[in-house]
Design an enzyme around this catalytic site. Structure first.
Site, PDB file in Angstrom:
ATOM      1  N   GLU A  42     -15.766  62.086  -9.159  1.00 18.48           N
ATOM      2  CA  GLU A  42     -14.999  61.815 -10.385  1.00 18.48           C
ATOM      3  C   GLU A  42     -15.642  60.635 -11.089  1.00 18.48           C
ATOM      4  OE1 GLU A  42     -10.585  61.547 -10.367  1.00 18.48           O
ATOM      5  OE2 GLU A  42     -10.839  60.351 -12.201  1.00 18.48           O
ATOM      6  N   HIS A  44     -17.687  59.324 -14.657  1.00 15.83           N
ATOM      7  CA  HIS A  44     -17.660  59.723 -16.067  1.00 15.83           C
ATOM      8  C   HIS A  44     -18.758  59.094 -16.906  1.00 15.83           C
ATOM      9  CE1 HIS A  44     -13.842  61.353 -14.890  1.00 15.83           C
ATOM     10  NE2 HIS A  44     -13.342  60.170 -14.631  1.00 15.83           N
ATOM     11  N   PHE A  57      -9.104  51.672 -23.186  1.00 16.98           N
ATOM     12  CA  PHE A  57      -8.813  51.494 -21.761  1.00 16.98           C
ATOM     13  C   PHE A  57      -9.607  50.348 -21.139  1.00 16.98           C
ATOM     14  CE2 PHE A  57      -7.878  56.176 -22.073  1.00 16.98           C
ATOM     15  CZ  PHE A  57      -6.508  56.035 -21.916  1.00 16.98           C
ATOM     16  N   HIS A 198      -8.295  66.721 -14.273  1.00 18.45           N
ATOM     17  CA  HIS A 198      -8.380  65.265 -14.460  1.00 18.45           C
ATOM     18  C   HIS A 198      -7.264  64.797 -15.395  1.00 18.45           C
ATOM     19  CE1 HIS A 198      -9.914  61.449 -16.094  1.00 18.45           C
ATOM     20  NE2 HIS A 198     -10.511  61.333 -14.924  1.00 18.45           N
ATOM     21  N   ASP A 319     -14.415  57.005  -9.574  1.00 19.63           N
ATOM     22  CA  ASP A 319     -13.832  56.990 -10.917  1.00 19.63           C
ATOM     23  C   ASP A 319     -14.579  55.978 -11.784  1.00 19.63           C
ATOM     24  OD1 ASP A 319     -12.293  57.819 -13.043  1.00 19.63           O
ATOM     25  OD2 ASP A 319     -10.368  57.335 -12.142  1.00 19.63           O
TER      26      ASP A 319
HETATM   27  C1  GRE Z   1     -10.168  58.017 -15.839  1.00 13.52           C
HETATM   28  O1  GRE Z   1     -10.978  58.710 -16.419  1.00 13.52           O
HETATM   29  O2  GRE Z   1      -9.822  58.294 -14.696  1.00 13.52           O
HETATM   30  C2  GRE Z   1      -9.605  56.796 -16.518  1.00 13.52           C
HETATM   31  C3  GRE Z   1      -9.671  56.688 -17.893  1.00 13.52           C
HETATM   32  C4  GRE Z   1      -9.158  55.556 -18.512  1.00 13.52           C
HETATM   33  C5  GRE Z   1      -8.601  54.540 -17.758  1.00 13.52           C
HETATM   34  C6  GRE Z   1      -8.526  54.643 -16.380  1.00 13.52           C
HETATM   35  C7  GRE Z   1      -9.033  55.774 -15.747  1.00 13.52           C
HETATM   36  O3  GRE Z   1     -10.197  57.684 -18.636  1.00 13.52           O
HETATM   37  O4  GRE Z   1      -8.971  55.892 -14.417  1.00 13.52           O
HETATM   38 ZN    ZN Z   2     -11.411  59.697 -13.949  1.00 12.81          ZN
END
Ligand code: GRE
Ligand code: ZN
Length: 357
Positions: A42, A44, A57, A198, A319
């Site tokens: 996971e 990104h 975020f 997700h 993550d």
């Molecule tokens: C995630 O993609 O898991 C994520 C966000 C934004 C803040 C926290 C987070 O996209 O874990």
């Molecule tokens: Zn994530």
């Protein structure tokens, strides 16, 4: 790689802790062991045009740092993987990604561009990066077409979709338990790849319970609530009765479902209210769902997840970059699991799921 090569006592520039079987590394953290060859799923990245989705975020004052981490592959991301012994990381577009695009042709275009870009990055370092497809769920047929292209032509390992999709109007919310998605699920099952569900935030218009308490929106609480409910909709709809081989993945150690699994089935048995699913939710969790440790680095929660789901259904993940590789890896390398169980969760479960050597 044999287990005795994967697990080794960490030898870094550390100092001995008197009386403790541990080392302190350069950052001052206790590190006893480091597990080599971890696999994560996971993780990104963002395109220039999708960073704005997640800029809010970032920790205050850290938006530039988050952007640098989201848009980079071979510099920061790979260096951190090296430092914390992650061999392979399966990458996906940042949330809410394609699911927040209202116009279907634009959604299809964004998914294709994102997947092509990710495929290029993976081709540069196929030993270190792999891909999950972004999908235009606004159009289930187009989603099948794009997933098929990603698996057959780009060598991707599955799909990662950010919860419900919007479509046409900002207030449209479409979950994937509806009958129009059954052909999509048939295709996912036939392609024999997992679907990572997700998180994303619920729409503000559907978030009355957060009024006056905005701190509980986003990843602190709302993400899991929204994603757990979507997963329950899939299970409750009888999706996995129709497609018993279909496999989905939930992050964050199951978005809280494992903790409440007994009560869920206990109450559904007393009051099923016409639920279409043929089996208790435990059955689907143990036959059709896998969890990752993304953003949930806590031994009691991991232990409960293993007890409820089985060791074979849990995989290590970070993550990145919303969590630090260090927090995830230092916790995992030193968590209470036996060495053999660490290798199962940190590597071999993912190897089996994705057919990796
Ligand atoms: C995630 O993609 O898991 C994520 C966000 C934004 C803040 C926290 C987070 O996209 O874990
Ligand atoms: Zn994530």
């Amino acid at each position: 790689m044999p287990i005795h090569h994967i697990l080794r006592i960490l030898l870094v520039d550390g100092v001995d802790v008197p009386g403790a079987d541990a080392m302190v590394d350069q950052t001052g953290r206790m590190r006893k062991f480091t597990m080599q060859g971890k696999i994560t799923l996971e993780e990104h990245f963002a395109l220039e045009g999708t960073f704005a989705n997640t800029s809010r975020f970032s920790v205050p004052g850290m938006a530039e740092d988050l952007q640098a981490r989201l848009t980079d592959f071979e510099n920061i991301r790979l260096k951190e993987m090296d430092e914390f012994d992650i061999e392979l990381a399966i990458q996906s577009l940042n949330a809410p990604g394609v699911q927040a695009v209202l116009e279907t042709p634009e959604a299809i275009d964004l998914a294709q561009r994102s997947n092509d870009y990710l495929a290029e990055q993976c081709a540069r370092r196929p030993d270190r990066f792999a891909g999950f497809a972004a999908l235009p769920m606004q159009d289930p047929e187009a989603a099948v077409e794009e997933l098929t292209r990603c698996i057959r032509d780009l060598g991707f390992k599955g799909a990662l979709v950010n919860g419900f999709t919007q479509k046409d109007t900002p207030e449209t919310v479409i979950y994937f338990d509806g009958p129009e998605y059954r052909p999509f699920w048939a295709a996912v099952e036939a392609l024999n790849v997992p679907f990572y569900l997700h998180p994303r935030n619920p729409l503000p218009s559907r978030s009355q319970y957060f009024e006056g308490h905005p701190w509980f929106t986003n990843s602190a609480w709302a993400f899991a609530m929204e994603t757990a409910m979507h997963a329950l909709r899939l299970m409750g709809s009888g999706l996995f009765d129709d497609f018993p081989k279909l496999q989905i993945i939930l992050g964050h150690l199951g978005e809280r479902i494992p903790f409440d699994l007994w009560r869920l089935d206990h109450r559904l048995k007393k009051s099923p209210q016409g639920i279409p699913a043929k089996e208790p939710m435990r059955y689907y969790m143990q036959n059709n769902v896998h969890l990752t440790t993304s953003g949930n680095f806590h031994d009691p929660t991991l232990n409960l997840s293993i007890t409820e789901m089985g060791l074979e259904r849990i995989m290590f993940s970070v993550d990145y970059p919303f969590e630090t590789t260090e927090d995830a890896a230092v916790w995992f390398d030193n968590c209470e699991l036996s060495s053999a169980d660490k290798v199962t969760i940190g590597r071999t479960n993912a190897q089996k799921m994705f057919g990796l050597d």
